[in-house]
Scaffold this motif. Structure first.
Motif, PDB file in Angstrom:
ATOM      1  N   GLY B  12      26.447 -34.066   0.912  1.00 44.67           N
ATOM      2  CA  GLY B  12      26.604 -32.864   1.718  1.00 44.67           C
ATOM      3  C   GLY B  12      25.933 -32.880   3.064  1.00 44.67           C
ATOM      4  O   GLY B  12      25.509 -31.832   3.537  1.00 44.67           O
ATOM      5  N   THR B  16      32.012 -36.343   5.931  1.00 42.58           N
ATOM      6  CA  THR B  16      33.438 -36.104   6.087  1.00 42.58           C
ATOM      7  C   THR B  16      33.717 -35.327   7.367  1.00 42.58           C
ATOM      8  O   THR B  16      34.624 -35.669   8.126  1.00 42.58           O
ATOM      9  CB  THR B  16      33.981 -35.352   4.862  1.00 42.58           C
ATOM     10  N   VAL B  20      36.112 -36.944  10.261  1.00 48.32           N
ATOM     11  CA  VAL B  20      37.353 -36.262  10.627  1.00 48.32           C
ATOM     12  C   VAL B  20      37.343 -35.857  12.103  1.00 48.32           C
ATOM     13  O   VAL B  20      38.302 -36.095  12.851  1.00 48.32           O
ATOM     14  CB  VAL B  20      37.553 -35.026   9.718  1.00 48.32           C
ATOM     15  N   ASN B  43      38.064 -35.461   0.436  1.00 45.22           N
ATOM     16  CA  ASN B  43      37.887 -34.337   1.360  1.00 45.22           C
ATOM     17  C   ASN B  43      38.470 -34.636   2.736  1.00 45.22           C
ATOM     18  O   ASN B  43      39.048 -33.763   3.378  1.00 45.22           O
ATOM     19  CB  ASN B  43      36.400 -33.982   1.513  1.00 45.22           C
ATOM     20  N   ALA B  44      38.349 -35.872   3.216  1.00 47.11           N
ATOM     21  CA  ALA B  44      38.910 -36.207   4.536  1.00 47.11           C
ATOM     22  C   ALA B  44      40.433 -36.087   4.499  1.00 47.11           C
ATOM     23  O   ALA B  44      41.061 -35.652   5.460  1.00 47.11           O
ATOM     24  CB  ALA B  44      38.491 -37.612   4.953  1.00 47.11           C
ATOM     25  N   THR B  46      42.155 -33.935   2.707  1.00 45.75           N
ATOM     26  CA  THR B  46      42.417 -32.492   2.800  1.00 45.75           C
ATOM     27  C   THR B  46      42.091 -31.976   4.193  1.00 45.75           C
ATOM     28  O   THR B  46      42.792 -31.106   4.722  1.00 45.75           O
ATOM     29  CB  THR B  46      41.528 -31.749   1.805  1.00 45.75           C
ATOM     30  N   GLY B  47      41.065 -32.537   4.805  1.00 44.93           N
ATOM     31  CA  GLY B  47      40.650 -32.108   6.137  1.00 44.93           C
ATOM     32  C   GLY B  47      41.722 -32.350   7.187  1.00 44.93           C
ATOM     33  O   GLY B  47      41.740 -31.710   8.243  1.00 44.93           O
ATOM     34  N   ASN B 195      14.675 -23.324  13.115  1.00 43.94           N
ATOM     35  CA  ASN B 195      14.036 -23.647  11.845  1.00 43.94           C
ATOM     36  C   ASN B 195      13.019 -24.758  12.072  1.00 43.94           C
ATOM     37  O   ASN B 195      13.339 -25.843  12.540  1.00 43.94           O
ATOM     38  CB  ASN B 195      15.193 -24.052  10.922  1.00 43.94           C
ATOM     39  N   ARG B 220      24.624 -26.274  13.400  1.00 44.79           N
ATOM     40  CA  ARG B 220      25.293 -25.589  12.281  1.00 44.79           C
ATOM     41  C   ARG B 220      26.253 -24.587  12.905  1.00 44.79           C
ATOM     42  O   ARG B 220      25.868 -23.779  13.731  1.00 44.79           O
ATOM     43  CB  ARG B 220      24.256 -24.875  11.400  1.00 44.79           C
ATOM     44  N   VAL B 222      29.900 -22.342  11.902  1.00 41.35           N
ATOM     45  CA  VAL B 222      30.820 -21.964  10.834  1.00 41.35           C
ATOM     46  C   VAL B 222      32.243 -22.478  11.087  1.00 41.35           C
ATOM     47  O   VAL B 222      32.993 -22.768  10.158  1.00 41.35           O
ATOM     48  CB  VAL B 222      30.798 -20.440  10.611  1.00 41.35           C
ATOM     49  N   ARG B 223      32.612 -22.660  12.337  1.00 34.60           N
ATOM     50  CA  ARG B 223      33.967 -23.168  12.653  1.00 34.60           C
ATOM     51  C   ARG B 223      34.212 -24.548  12.012  1.00 34.60           C
ATOM     52  O   ARG B 223      35.318 -24.877  11.622  1.00 34.60           O
ATOM     53  CB  ARG B 223      34.153 -23.279  14.168  1.00 34.60           C
ATOM     54  N   SER B 225      33.101 -25.552   9.186  1.00 38.15           N
ATOM     55  CA  SER B 225      33.380 -25.465   7.755  1.00 38.15           C
ATOM     56  C   SER B 225      34.633 -24.633   7.473  1.00 38.15           C
ATOM     57  O   SER B 225      35.171 -24.670   6.372  1.00 38.15           O
ATOM     58  CB  SER B 225      32.172 -24.916   7.007  1.00 38.15           C
ATOM     59  N   GLU B 226      35.108 -23.907   8.489  1.00 41.18           N
ATOM     60  CA  GLU B 226      36.346 -23.139   8.298  1.00 41.18           C
ATOM     61  C   GLU B 226      37.582 -24.023   8.508  1.00 41.18           C
ATOM     62  O   GLU B 226      38.605 -23.846   7.853  1.00 41.18           O
ATOM     63  CB  GLU B 226      36.407 -21.973   9.295  1.00 41.18           C
ATOM     64  N   PRO B 228      38.613 -27.049   7.647  1.00 38.82           N
ATOM     65  CA  PRO B 228      39.293 -27.738   6.530  1.00 38.82           C
ATOM     66  C   PRO B 228      40.245 -26.837   5.756  1.00 38.82           C
ATOM     67  O   PRO B 228      41.249 -27.324   5.210  1.00 38.82           O
ATOM     68  CB  PRO B 228      38.146 -28.211   5.640  1.00 38.82           C
ATOM     69  N   SER B 229      39.977 -25.535   5.698  1.00 45.14           N
ATOM     70  CA  SER B 229      40.876 -24.666   4.931  1.00 45.14           C
ATOM     71  C   SER B 229      42.221 -24.514   5.631  1.00 45.14           C
ATOM     72  O   SER B 229      43.189 -24.059   5.036  1.00 45.14           O
ATOM     73  CB  SER B 229      40.223 -23.302   4.666  1.00 45.14           C
TER      74      SER B 229
END
Ligand SMILES: Nc1ncnc2c1ncn2[C@@H]1O[C@H](COP(=O)(O)OP(=O)(O)OP(=O)(O)O)[C@@H](O)[C@H]1O
Ligand SMILES: Nc1ncnc2c1ncn2[C@@H]1O[C@H](COP(=O)(O)OP(=O)(O)OP(=O)(O)O)[C@@H](O)[C@H]1O
Ligand SMILES: [Mg+2]
Ligand SMILES: [Mg+2]
Lengths: 257, 257
Positions: B12, B16, B20, B43-44, B46-47, B195, B220, B222-223, B225-226, B228-229
């Protein structure tokens, strides 16, 4: 003795963080707990502050003893490293990567870990098994040795993809090796409520698993990722943090049911 | 033809996502790029929006052809799935988990992928190999086939722990199988500047790797991780997002050196 395997072949979803903090919370409640690090990365070993260069015996040694001299438990006894009053850890180092080839050629290669646990059956109330990010022989041994499976799940798209494969593997193990095996809980980890994707994935997981999804959600919380650098679980080091209280709540929920 | 393996056995950490988005960015610059998904999780695959149930041929099929009929490349040709004008993907499904036992018994089991790539040497400018979260035979094949290793690294304590092992494995492959192999870049991923732990780990990595650590840091975002969907890389779907621009900057840095 309840044996829980913490399993998900997707990497980085919080398996080790869950195994370490749940084991520690159970020990704080007075249960006699054994955590077995079944991942050659040995993160759970480090998470409890064990120094890899000064271990008495590791899981690789225990599996070797089990394959070569099944009636002996000398090495098994040496591998039980005490952490406080009510918790013991069987640690892992990279040597464990060499165990898969060793297990491959053993008769009953999938049940070696289960046989080992039977030798210490009456000494612990709970056993937590931290699995590696794969569905290879080490993970199969974990599933064969477990009564229940705890599936930590990150609310991300790629993590959802692997779920159906995990289900198939659990089903195969249940049918052919361990008829008692069942999913106890799916635990949503690194949950970030502000993020739309997190909510979408969480909804899909609940649709797929129903009431097996714990009502307790583990939030993304930096204390959980800081604790390992001090060699202590977050539930011990930062008990009031959002992450630690979520794990403590989860364990209370588990104990209640 | 440059061959880059994207490798880190810690789960993790963004392998991937990196493979990609870097592959897609290189294709946008007009390079002829091949991405090979070497992880049974797929995963790649699907990506890039490939539907696992309707693939012509996968890496598992290609490796089987390479082991059983080394002179043939019929299946290899079928496995090249075009994605746009300048990018091809050799996909993976769970069948790839069955390839490790198959490879185990083959002569030269560590160089099967390298031999396969030699057959398509002149058709691509870049090849990206997405490795699984382990140091097993699939990852060794990736390292044996690569000129350079790209190590995505999450700035977390557990991720740091695995680095020295990764270095040892790379060293062994260099000494015995692939004398050209070298670390090209360490890429810090999921970086969260607020952090403290992130900064501490980043400092340690720079101390360990010096100028091999890219000056570009992937935040980090969010785009990432969004995307791949939707079955598309973030550099295509959300080109102005912080994550996508970081990957595009990284590729420009790589091309410049
Ligand atoms: N709820 C959380 N909030 C913030 N960070 C977390 C949380 N849970 C885990 N982490 C951090 O995320 C990273 C991945 O978690 P962890 O290592 O426990 O996952 P894993 O599934 O065991 O990984 P692997 O697949 O490599 O075994 C670690 O650096 C950990 O410290
Ligand atoms: N920079 C980033 N910001 C936010 N999310 C990210 C970022 N990079 C990756 N992710 C997300 O984090 C998760 C882990 O990333 P990814 O799957 O690419 O890692 P990996 O190393 O390939 O994992 P594995 O070890 O399972 O192969 C994915 O859900 C991905 O979408
Ligand atoms: Mg782990
Ligand atoms: Mg991956």
């Amino acid at each position: 003795m309840a044996v829980w395997g913490v399993v998900n072949q997707k990497g980085g979803v919080g398996k080790t963080t869950t195994a370490v903090n749940v084991a520690s919370s159970l020990a704080q409640l007075g249960k006699r707990v054994l955590l077995i690090d079944c991942d050659p990365q040995g993160n759970a070993t480090t998470g409890f502050g064990l120094e890899k260069s000064s271990l008495q015996a590791t899981l690789a040694d225990v599996l070797e003893e089990a394959v070569e001299s099944p009636d002996s438990s000398t090495v098994l006894e040496q591998s039980l490293h005490p952490i406080g009053d009510s918790l013991w850890v069987i640690p892992a180092t990279l040597d464990l990567a060499g165990s898969e080839p060793l297990l491959m050629n053993a008769v009953g290669k999938e049940v070696i870990l289960r046989e080992t646990l039977a030798k210490i059956q009456d000494r612990f109330d709970w056993v937590m098994l931290d699995a590696p990010p794969s569905l290879g022989l080490l993970t199969i041994n974990v599933l064969a040795a477990s009564d229940r499976v705890l599936v930590p799940l990150q609310c991300e798209f790629y993590a959802l993809e692997g779920l159906s494969q995990l289900m198939k593997t659990i089903e195969m193990v249940r049918r052919r090796i361990n008829p008692n095996l069942d999913i106890a809980q799916v635990l949503l980890t690194m949950h970030d409520g502000r993020n739309r994707l997190t909510q979408q994935v969480a909804d899909e997981v609940v649709a797929f698993f129903g009431d097996k999804v714990s009502s307790i959600v583990i939030p993304r919380n930096v204390r959980l990722s800081e604790a390992p650098s001090f060699g202590k679980p977050a539930v011990e080091l930062f008990p009031d943090s959002r992450g630690a209280t979520a794990y403590a709540d989860f364990v209370r929920e588990v104990m209640a049911s």
